[in-house]
Each structure stands twice: as C-alpha cells, then as structure tokens.
Enzyme design. Structure first.
Site, PDB file in Angstrom:
ATOM      1  N   HIS A  59       0.847  -1.194   0.000  1.00 28.02           N
ATOM      2  CA  HIS A  59       0.000   0.000   0.000  1.00 28.02           C
ATOM      3  C   HIS A  59       0.884   1.246   0.000  1.00 28.02           C
ATOM      4  CE1 HIS A  59      -2.395   2.981   2.595  1.00 28.02           C
ATOM      5  NE2 HIS A  59      -2.955   3.001   1.398  1.00 28.02           N
ATOM      6  N   HIS A 104       0.356  11.622  -1.823  1.00 24.13           N
ATOM      7  CA  HIS A 104      -0.961  11.370  -1.274  1.00 24.13           C
ATOM      8  C   HIS A 104      -1.582  12.712  -0.883  1.00 24.13           C
ATOM      9  CE1 HIS A 104      -4.282   9.889   1.020  1.00 24.13           C
ATOM     10  NE2 HIS A 104      -3.933   8.637   0.871  1.00 24.13           N
TER      11      HIS A 104
END
Length: 368
Positions: A59, A104
């Site tokens: 991830h 992100h």
C-alpha cells in the site's frame, strides 16, 4: 535402408528447425523454444490462472520512510519490496508542475518522486527478473487521461511488456496463466481506479475488473465485505485493504504499534484472519493482500499468501528488517525533481499544532 529411431528423431528435429528458419529467419526460429518453468518463484504457478493466485501488495509503495515519518507507509525501497516478494505496487498519483508525481493528497506533505523515476526502477527490476508477473494499481487522484500515463510508460519502456486483454472486463477465471504471460513477454498488469479508457488498452479499469474491501479501517476486526466495485463481485478479482489506521489530531495514520499484529499470519486482527474470513465468505481466496510496512511480522504476510496459494513459503534469502525510526529514507531511489520532502514525525506534528493553537488562543497569530 534402416534408420535407428533416435536417428529418425534427430532428422525430424533438424528438418523442423530448417523449415522454421526458412520461414521466420534464424533468430526467430531459435526464440520459439523457451518456456518458463518457474513463475513468480513457483513451478506450480506457471500453469495457474493469474486470477487464481494471491499476491502480496504494498500500500502506497512509493511512500517510503521510517515508521516515525508522517506520510510513510513503507520503509523499504521499491527494489527491496520486489526482491522480498511484493507483487502488487499500489501508488497515488497527481499532477505537479505538469508532471505526474507520487503523492498522497499533497506533495508538500510527502513527495514520493516522479512517476517516471519510479517506473524506471520497476522496469530495471523486471528486466533483471524475466520470470515474474507484476501488478501496478494506480490511484488517479486528478482524473488524468490515461494517455498522460501512457507517455510515461513509453518513456521507460513498460508499454512493450504490458498485458493487453482481448476484451474487458475480465472475470477472475478468464485470465491467462502466469506461464503464458511470461512466455509472451506481456507480464505487467496495470489497473487504474478511474479514467481508464480503450485509448490505452494496457491500463485497465480497476473496478469493472476488481472489487475492494473498505480502507481507512481503524477497527482491527477486518471484514471481507465488498466496499467498492462497478461489476459483479462474484466473478471479479478482489483486493483486501489490510492496513490498520489510527487517528492523531484528526488525521488517519498507520497504527505503528499494531503492525506485527496486523501483519501476522494468525490471531485477532491479523492478515491471516481476514483472509480466512474472505475464503469462508466468498468460497475463494482474495487476489491481492494490500499491507503497510510489509516486513513487520518477519515475512508473515508472504506466509499468508503462500498458504492461500497452497505452496510453501521458503524465501531464498531473509527478507528485510524494519528500518530504525531514527533513520532517514529516500523515495525508492528516485529524485524529487526540486520538490522538497518534509520529514515530520508524529510527535513533532502534535507539538507544532499545539503551539499554533495556543498562539491563536492567546493572540500570537491571527486567523483569517
């Protein structure tokens, strides 16, 4: 004239080679014979459907730093992740200064470098490991057209080894075997969460081909319910998001204290437990196990995948060990292309926000 059997066989073989050479040329005739006998580390996988294998995924694979670093989800570089057995690399991509970067939400919080630098590393690893099938999962934050990604893939040469299905979507049982993918040279599978179109046929729409469980989970009682899909979950590939978060100052961050438990092969809240729920609930194993800081647990995440695949987990060399929290880390060896990385620990973030709030209350700062 009597010709021994072995001699007949040799004559036939030579004749076949001569015919192939006359039709295809010497180099192409010679290239017809190779066949993969070990695929992704297992002989059994060569004859097994891609949709019938469980792979470990990293991830936010680009978000590399010690566990104390804000925004980090892994602490091993991408090459190490791949060497240790990770076979899905998930990433978050957005546009920064007209170039795709891996960040992100904001590159000012954590800049993982450019997509091109990252994929260059991936291409180098794939070239050095010709019997491996790898999957990429791209979160297309800015809804960019796939042609922008295509430009980057072509720049590093990944377009030529990317798998293109004959039709989409593909059911889990409709995928080719790993052996046939490796033999064809098309052994990179790329999914994108939104924006994929036929304009770039090797970038596949994720949710018409795959479903996912919930993410941003803070309760260790992971379930295996369908959270996102745009197809028939009963026939699709599946990804379980097995990374536990906790809340610090209203922000979700990896629950570092529970990593060994979360990544474990068994026990409450473990990866093994969630995978078991999926098998019991769906009658088949999940295809991708997406985890944070994969090496916590000493290889337990790979043990879970091996058990689901019905093979033995026997790494040729020990996997990496967690990076001490005082260490600094680069982003998979890639350049940040002029964008500074902010290394802020969770404790520093907490103190910083406390100081700002106190200053606002007592007049140190004005709020606009």
């Amino acid at each position: 004239m009597f010709i021994p059997f072995n001699s007949k066989f040799a004559l036939v073989a030579v004749s076949v080679v001569l015919v192939l050479t006359s039709i295809f040329g010497v180099s192409n005739a010679i290239m017809i014979s190779p066949r993969a006998t070990v695929c992704n580390g297992q002989a059994e996988f060569c004859s097994r459907n891609y949709g019938n294998i469980t792979f470990v995924g990293a991830h936010d694979s680009y978000a590399i730093g010690p566990t104390s670093q804000l925004g980090a989800n892994q602490d091993q570089n991408v090459t190490q992740q791949l060497n240790d057995g990770v076979r899905m690399l998930q990433m978050q991509a957005l546009l920064q200064n007209n170039e795709i970067f891996l960040c992100h939400t904001s590159c000012s919080l954590f800049n993982g470098g450019s997509l091109q630098d990252y994929l260059t590393i991936v291409k180098k690893w794939l070239d050095a490991n010709p019997n491996e099938v790898l999957t990429l999962l791209i979160v297309n934050i800015n809804n960019l057209p796939p042609t922008q990604y295509d430009t980057v893939f072509k720049a590093v040469g990944l377009d030529t080894i990317s798998f293109v299905p004959s039709a989409t979507p593909i059911t889990a049982s409709g995928w080719p075997t790993l052996g046939s993918m490796i033999n064809s040279g098309k052994r990179l599978v790329t999914f994108m969460d939104n924006g994929a179109t036929s304009a770039v046929p090797y970038i596949l729409d994720e949710f018409t081909n795959m479903w996912e469980t919930a993410f941003d989970v803070t309760n260790p009682a992971f379930d295996c319910n369908v959270n996102r899909t745009q197809g028939d979950a009963a026939t699709q590939l599946s990804t379980i998001n097995h990374f536990l978060d906790t809340t610090i100052l209203n922000q979700l961050v990896p629950d570092i204290q529970q990593l060994n438990v979360t990544n474990a092969a068994s026990g409450t809240g473990s990866l093994g437990a969630q995978a078991g729920v999926c098998v019991a609930q769906n009658g088949r194993a999940p295809n991708f196990l997406l985890v944070d800081f994969y090496e916590f647990g000493g290889g337990s995440v790979f043990q879970v995948a091996a058990t689901l695949n019905g093979v033995t987990y026997q790494p040729a060399t020990p996997i990496a060990t967690p990076v001490p929290t005082s260490s600094s880390s680069g982003s998979s060896g890639s350049s940040n292309a002029g964008l500074p990385r902010v290394h802020v620990t969770r404790r520093e973030l907490g103190w910083g926000l406390l100081i700002v709030l106190s200053s606002v209350i007592f007049g140190g700062f004005s709020v606009i």
